[in-house]
Design an enzyme around this catalytic site. Sequence first.
Site, PDB file in Angstrom:
ATOM      1  N   CYS A  34       0.819  -1.217   0.000  1.00 61.00           N
ATOM      2  CA  CYS A  34       0.000   0.000   0.000  1.00 61.00           C
ATOM      3  C   CYS A  34       0.852   1.267   0.000  1.00 61.00           C
ATOM      4  CB  CYS A  34      -0.911   0.006   1.233  1.00 61.00           C
ATOM      5  SG  CYS A  34       0.040   0.000   2.749  1.00 61.00           S
ATOM      6  N   ASP A  36       2.347   2.535   2.595  1.00 57.14           N
ATOM      7  CA  ASP A  36       2.362   3.190   3.908  1.00 57.14           C
ATOM      8  C   ASP A  36       3.730   3.006   4.572  1.00 57.14           C
ATOM      9  OD1 ASP A  36      -0.198   3.857   3.426  1.00 57.14           O
ATOM     10  OD2 ASP A  36      -1.096   2.424   4.808  1.00 57.14           O
ATOM     11  N   CYS A  59      -2.918   4.012   7.100  1.00 60.42           N
ATOM     12  CA  CYS A  59      -4.348   3.828   7.357  1.00 60.42           C
ATOM     13  C   CYS A  59      -4.629   3.834   8.859  1.00 60.42           C
ATOM     14  CB  CYS A  59      -4.787   2.504   6.746  1.00 60.42           C
ATOM     15  SG  CYS A  59      -4.072   1.094   7.589  1.00 60.42           S
ATOM     16  N   CYS A 103      -1.347  -4.636   8.345  1.00 61.94           N
ATOM     17  CA  CYS A 103      -0.935  -3.281   8.745  1.00 61.94           C
ATOM     18  C   CYS A 103      -0.153  -3.316  10.064  1.00 61.94           C
ATOM     19  CB  CYS A 103      -2.146  -2.372   8.894  1.00 61.94           C
ATOM     20  SG  CYS A 103      -3.232  -2.412   7.460  1.00 61.94           S
TER      21      CYS A 103
HETATM   22 FE1  FES Z   1      -1.270   0.316   4.423  1.00 58.01          FE
HETATM   23 FE2  FES Z   1      -2.814  -0.382   6.383  1.00 58.01          FE
HETATM   24  S1  FES Z   1      -3.379  -0.164   4.325  1.00 58.01           S
HETATM   25  S2  FES Z   1      -0.670  -0.165   6.414  1.00 58.01           S
END
Ligand code: FES
Length: 122
Positions: A34, A36, A59, A103
């Site tokens: 993602c 992140d 998120c 996550c």
């Molecule tokens: Fe990227 Fe949760 S969607 S860490």
Amino acid sequence: MQYSEKLMDHFKNPRNQGVIDDADAIGEKGNMKCGDIMKVYLKIHDDMIQDIKFETLGCAAAIATSSMLTDLAKGKTLDEALKIDKQDIVDELGGVPAPKFHCSVLAEAALKDAIEQYRAQK
Ligand code: FES
């Protein structure tokens, strides 16, 4: 997707969010899927985590698990902190929906990265 009350609390009121300017170690982990990113800052004295802060671009689950990680790690020795795993974080938050479980990996991995960096410098 149903988030627990505790998870929502940590998302809305993250504990230990921010930067430690004179950190003894900094760890970072990104999630390839993602994009992140979590960064963790440690202040270490006598092999103990005196202070810990985090910055997470991610998120709700990533922020809540980062926040819970810092609560769990503060005051622990480095060896104890290395034993914190994603399941501990998820359990403390009262669960994380299955599609969001990955996550929680960010928090565990960023802390391990910081401790490894610290030990490598020594
Ligand atoms: Fe990227 Fe949760 S969607 S860490």
